[in-house]
Scaffold this motif. Structure first.
Motif, PDB file in Angstrom:
ATOM      1  N   ASN A 130       0.794  -1.233   0.000  1.00 29.71           N
ATOM      2  CA  ASN A 130       0.000   0.000   0.000  1.00 29.71           C
ATOM      3  C   ASN A 130       0.824   1.279   0.000  1.00 29.71           C
ATOM      4  O   ASN A 130       0.382   2.284  -0.537  1.00 29.71           O
ATOM      5  N   ASP A 173     -10.128  -5.569   4.071  1.00 29.12           N
ATOM      6  CA  ASP A 173     -11.345  -5.747   3.279  1.00 29.12           C
ATOM      7  C   ASP A 173     -10.978  -6.608   2.072  1.00 29.12           C
ATOM      8  O   ASP A 173     -10.695  -6.103   0.985  1.00 29.12           O
ATOM      9  N   VAL A 185      -7.469  -2.396   1.483  1.00 27.77           N
ATOM     10  CA  VAL A 185      -8.099  -1.553   2.492  1.00 27.77           C
ATOM     11  C   VAL A 185      -7.988  -2.248   3.849  1.00 27.77           C
ATOM     12  O   VAL A 185      -8.421  -3.389   4.011  1.00 27.77           O
ATOM     13  N   ARG A 215     -13.189  -6.345  -1.131  1.00 23.76           N
ATOM     14  CA  ARG A 215     -12.861  -5.223  -2.028  1.00 23.76           C
ATOM     15  C   ARG A 215     -11.652  -5.569  -2.889  1.00 23.76           C
ATOM     16  O   ARG A 215     -11.627  -5.295  -4.086  1.00 23.76           O
ATOM     17  N   ASP A 240      -5.129  -1.086  -3.922  1.00 22.81           N
ATOM     18  CA  ASP A 240      -4.986  -0.878  -2.484  1.00 22.81           C
ATOM     19  C   ASP A 240      -5.611  -2.041  -1.740  1.00 22.81           C
ATOM     20  O   ASP A 240      -6.642  -2.567  -2.159  1.00 22.81           O
TER      21      ASP A 240
END
Length: 140
Positions: free
Chosen positions: A16, A84, A115, A87, A113
Motif C-alpha cells: 500500500n 477488506d 483496504v 474489495r 490498495d
C-alpha cells in the motif's frame, strides 16, 4: 490488541505505501512458508506478483497469477485478517478483465490498495511508514 505477524504488516506496508511488489513477494513468501503454506497468504502473494509482472510487461504472467490468486481468495469472508478482502477480490477481478482486453484497450499498470479495516493493523502499517523495515536486499 490483536496480534498480527510482522511479516504480514510489512507486506501491507510494501503493497500500500511503497508499491514494491517484489518486496511484497519476498516478505509474504517467508510468512507463507512459516505458516504452513496458508492459501490466504499465497493468494495475497500472487496478487502482488501479478501486478509486478504487469508492471514489467509480462501480461501473460500477470493474468496467470491474478487468476490463481482469485481462486484462493474469493471464498474467504469479506473481512479477513484485518483487511477488506472482498474489495481486493473485486478490484482484482476488474483488473483481470482489463488484462484480458489489453490488446483492444491497452492500459498501463496501476496500483491496487488493500483496504485495512482493523485500527490496530492500520496503526502498525502506519508505524512502518515512520520506521521502515529493512528489506531482504538490505540485509534483513
Amino acid at each position: 490488541m490483536v496480534g498480527y505477524d510482522l511479516l504480514y504488516v510489512e507486506f501491507l506496508y510494501y503493497f500500500n505505501i511503497k508499491r514494491d511488489y517484489f518486496e511484497c513477494h519476498e516478505v509474504m513468501e517467508e510468512l507463507w512458508l512459516e505458516e504452513g503454506r496458508n492459501p490466504l497468504y499465497q493468494g495475497l502473494l500472487q496478487v502482488a506478483v501479478g501486478l509486478y509482472h504487469h508492471r514489467n510487461g509480462n501480461v501473460g504472467g500477470a493474468i496467470k497469477l491474478l487468476e490463481q490468486a482469485l481462486e484462493k481468495l474469493e471464498f474467504y469472508p469479506r473481512e479477513t485478517m484485518g483487511i477488506d478482502l472482498g474489495r481486493l477480490v473485486a478490484d482484482v477481478q476488474t483488473y483481470l478483465a482489463k488484462l484480458h482486453r489489453i490488446e483492444e484497450e491497452p492500459f498501463e499498470c496501476y496500483d491496487l490498495d488493500i483496504v485495512i479495516v482493523h485500527s490496530d493493523l492500520a496503526a502498525m502499517v502506519e508505524e512502518l511508514r515512520h520506521f521502515p523495515p529493512v528489506g531482504l536486499e538490505e540485509g534483513r
